[in-house]
Design a protein around this motif. Sequence first.
Motif: not given
Length: 102
Positions: A55, A58, A61, A77
């Motif tokens: 996380p 993220r 991503f 994620v």
Amino acid sequence: MNILLCCCAGMSTSLLVSKMKRSAAEQKLDHTIWAVPIDAVSREITKADVLLLGPQVRYMFNEFKELGDKKGVPVTVIDTVQYGKMNGHEVLRTAEQLYNDK
């Protein structure tokens, strides 16, 4: 299955990797699971079947999703709650689902 995890420096994710390996062993699953920092993903992704992002990364991503699409490796994620709980079993299930859905 080869499961690659990405995090900032690898410390907290290494604990999650250990728990995922334990869960895989208990289920008699032959998975290779390892974690690398952000700067190693581009060279490690070729060995992976799925890429899971911690996380805390993220924000990477979109970049890693694009890389994963080029390499045929699905990317997601890790759920913040499961990551916080260090729930190796659930994160392993996430990886398997991601792999099966590709």
